[in-house]
Structures are given as structure tokens and as C-alpha cells.
Write an enzyme that holds these catalytic residues in place. Sequence first.
Site, PDB file in Angstrom:
ATOM      1  N   HIS A  95      -8.195   1.890  -4.600  1.00 17.02           N
ATOM      2  CA  HIS A  95      -9.263   1.779  -3.605  1.00 17.02           C
ATOM      3  C   HIS A  95      -9.833   3.171  -3.350  1.00 17.02           C
ATOM      4  O   HIS A  95      -9.160   4.029  -2.780  1.00 17.02           O
ATOM      5  CB  HIS A  95      -8.671   1.182  -2.319  1.00 17.02           C
ATOM      6  CG  HIS A  95      -9.637   1.058  -1.199  1.00 17.02           C
ATOM      7  ND1 HIS A  95      -9.231   0.842   0.096  1.00 17.02           N
ATOM      8  CD2 HIS A  95     -11.000   1.130  -1.148  1.00 17.02           C
ATOM      9  CE1 HIS A  95     -10.290   0.772   0.899  1.00 17.02           C
ATOM     10  NE2 HIS A  95     -11.368   0.953   0.162  1.00 17.02           N
ATOM     11  N   SER A 135       0.834  -1.199   0.000  1.00 11.34           N
ATOM     12  CA  SER A 135       0.000   0.000   0.000  1.00 11.34           C
ATOM     13  C   SER A 135       0.867   1.247   0.000  1.00 11.34           C
ATOM     14  O   SER A 135       1.594   1.525   0.964  1.00 11.34           O
ATOM     15  CB  SER A 135      -0.910   0.011   1.226  1.00 11.34           C
ATOM     16  OG  SER A 135      -1.645   1.213   1.278  1.00 11.34           O
ATOM     17  N   MET A 137      -8.449   9.018  -0.804  1.00 14.75           N
ATOM     18  CA  MET A 137      -9.322   9.501   0.266  1.00 14.75           C
ATOM     19  C   MET A 137      -9.665  10.962   0.024  1.00 14.75           C
ATOM     20  O   MET A 137      -8.813  11.738  -0.417  1.00 14.75           O
ATOM     21  CB  MET A 137      -8.629   9.352   1.626  1.00 14.75           C
ATOM     22  CG  MET A 137      -8.113   7.966   1.918  1.00 14.75           C
ATOM     23  SD  MET A 137      -7.341   7.895   3.558  1.00 14.75           S
ATOM     24  CE  MET A 137      -6.534   6.292   3.479  1.00 14.75           C
ATOM     25  N   ASP A 144      -4.601   4.036  -2.094  1.00 12.60           N
ATOM     26  CA  ASP A 144      -5.783   4.471  -1.344  1.00 12.60           C
ATOM     27  C   ASP A 144      -6.098   5.927  -1.663  1.00 12.60           C
ATOM     28  O   ASP A 144      -5.300   6.822  -1.375  1.00 12.60           O
ATOM     29  CB  ASP A 144      -5.536   4.334   0.160  1.00 12.60           C
ATOM     30  CG  ASP A 144      -5.503   2.886   0.601  1.00 12.60           C
ATOM     31  OD1 ASP A 144      -6.449   2.154   0.271  1.00 12.60           O
ATOM     32  OD2 ASP A 144      -4.537   2.490   1.279  1.00 12.60           O
ATOM     33  N   MET A 155     -11.896   5.540  -1.454  1.00  7.48           N
ATOM     34  CA  MET A 155     -12.586   5.843  -0.201  1.00  7.48           C
ATOM     35  C   MET A 155     -13.117   7.267  -0.304  1.00  7.48           C
ATOM     36  O   MET A 155     -12.655   8.189   0.379  1.00  7.48           O
ATOM     37  CB  MET A 155     -11.639   5.662   0.983  1.00  7.48           C
ATOM     38  CG  MET A 155     -11.321   4.211   1.254  1.00  7.48           C
ATOM     39  SD  MET A 155     -10.191   3.976   2.641  1.00  7.48           S
ATOM     40  CE  MET A 155      -8.639   3.974   1.744  1.00  7.48           C
ATOM     41  N   MET A 188     -12.276  -4.429   4.868  1.00  4.90           N
ATOM     42  CA  MET A 188     -11.455  -3.547   5.686  1.00  4.90           C
ATOM     43  C   MET A 188     -11.279  -4.169   7.070  1.00  4.90           C
ATOM     44  O   MET A 188     -12.250  -4.498   7.744  1.00  4.90           O
ATOM     45  CB  MET A 188     -12.103  -2.171   5.810  1.00  4.90           C
ATOM     46  CG  MET A 188     -12.136  -1.368   4.516  1.00  4.90           C
ATOM     47  SD  MET A 188     -10.483  -1.070   3.827  1.00  4.90           S
ATOM     48  CE  MET A 188      -9.683  -0.185   5.174  1.00  4.90           C
ATOM     49  N   ASP A 227      -7.384  -5.483   3.941  1.00  2.62           N
ATOM     50  CA  ASP A 227      -6.567  -4.275   4.049  1.00  2.62           C
ATOM     51  C   ASP A 227      -6.704  -3.688   5.454  1.00  2.62           C
ATOM     52  O   ASP A 227      -7.803  -3.381   5.902  1.00  2.62           O
ATOM     53  CB  ASP A 227      -7.045  -3.253   3.013  1.00  2.62           C
ATOM     54  CG  ASP A 227      -6.226  -1.963   3.027  1.00  2.62           C
ATOM     55  OD1 ASP A 227      -5.210  -1.908   3.747  1.00  2.62           O
ATOM     56  OD2 ASP A 227      -6.608  -1.026   2.303  1.00  2.62           O
ATOM     57  N   HIS A 250      -1.067  -1.129  -4.382  1.00  4.16           N
ATOM     58  CA  HIS A 250      -2.343  -0.682  -3.839  1.00  4.16           C
ATOM     59  C   HIS A 250      -2.287   0.816  -3.575  1.00  4.16           C
ATOM     60  O   HIS A 250      -1.359   1.310  -2.927  1.00  4.16           O
ATOM     61  CB  HIS A 250      -2.643  -1.439  -2.544  1.00  4.16           C
ATOM     62  CG  HIS A 250      -3.993  -1.182  -1.976  1.00  4.16           C
ATOM     63  ND1 HIS A 250      -5.129  -1.865  -2.390  1.00  4.16           N
ATOM     64  CD2 HIS A 250      -4.411  -0.311  -1.018  1.00  4.16           C
ATOM     65  CE1 HIS A 250      -6.175  -1.431  -1.701  1.00  4.16           C
ATOM     66  NE2 HIS A 250      -5.765  -0.499  -0.868  1.00  4.16           N
TER      67      HIS A 250
END
Length: 224
Positions: free
Chosen positions: A66, A8, A37, A35, A68, A137, A175, A33
Site C-alpha cells: 500500500h 499489517s 509512507m 504500508d 501512501m 481507509m 484498513d 500487508h
Amino acid sequence: MKHLVAPSLLAADFSRLAEEVAMVNESQADWLHLDVMDGHFVPNITFGPMVIEAVNRLSKKPLDVHLMIRQPEKYIEQFREAGADVITVHYEACTHLHRVIQQIRDTGATPGVSINPHNPVSLLEDILEEVGLVLLMSVNPGFGGQKFIYNTLLKIQRLRNRLTVRNLTAHIEVDGGIGLHNAEKVLQAGADVLVAGSAIFKADDPIDTIRRFKEIGGEIRKFV
């Protein structure tokens, strides 16, 4: 088939981003990966399509993105154009989840769905045929470095049973709080994709740590 390991990037040193991506390229990692946000769906802000595009130019690994974020349907095409190979959205963020999953599929990316720790896997019952990945999660989303929520192991088992009974092929990705100390339990429960951030990027030897993640559990059943 061996399980997959997806470092990540959230835990990387962003002042050395190119070097960090190069390290992952040289390693046995399967995916990278990322993330995303927005400061609304989760209490943090990370990066958007421009950073994904820059990472895509550097990365030799598929990008596992991913989202979010609220209203992810507004940005699916942008992230795909930036280089996302897998695009995962949250059950909690989508009023019309089936429509968003189809939107992802239409771009050519692999669609994924994620649920937060407090939600049961039964909420995904009617979408499992449509996705290539389910992301469970194992921490509350928004920050790296949190402790693994062990109830996730039961959720992995329940989800694996549902997929097996229905002969479905989606990955189970986990994750949050994944380290060398608990990765084997996660795999034994039925997961086949491990996301690890701090355990890899903060390690003294990240490449060797990734190798050790890949060796955990030996060969596992081929789910895909």
C-alpha cells in the site's frame, strides 16, 4: 469463498522482523500487508523497496503493498521488482490515476486504488473496471492503532452495490482499526479483505487471532 486476512506489518516488532514474518507464514493469513509512507503524503515514514525485498525473501504469502506516497508512478517498477504482488496507490496522490493503474498492471502486479476517509466512493466510478482491489481507509492514513471510523460501513455498502450492479470482481479491502470486535460488521457490509495490524501483532497469540479473524462470518459470497 472465505474472506482474506492480511496482517499489517506496520504493527510488527521490527527488531524481530524475521520472526514476525515467520509467524505470518505459519498462520492462516492470506496476504502480508505492507504500508509504505513517505512523510509527505502522510505524516510518517516507514520503509521502502529494500525492506520489501527483504520481507519477500522471508515471506510465503503474497505481498500486498500500500503506497501512501506522493508521485507513486516514480517507484512502481521498484516495488514490483522488490516483490510486491498487489500494489495500491491513492486516488489523492495521483494526478493521472488511470495511467498509474495501467503502469502497475503492465508490471504484472495486481493494481489497487485507495481513498481516504473523507472521500466518497463515487470518485472511483470511472476506474473500477481497471483495478483488482479497492482499499477503503477506515482511519486517517499515517499511523497504526487508530479507532475505526464507522461511516466506512456505509462506504463499503455503496461500493459493493456499484461492483455488483456492474458485475465487477475487484476485492474490497478495509484498513484501519479492524479488530475481532468489528470485523464481522465490515464483512457484512460487503468487504472481503481485512487488514489488521495491532489486533494481530500485539495479541498474546497472533496465530490464534488470525485463525479467529478467518472464522468470523463463516462463508461469504464469492466476489472474485
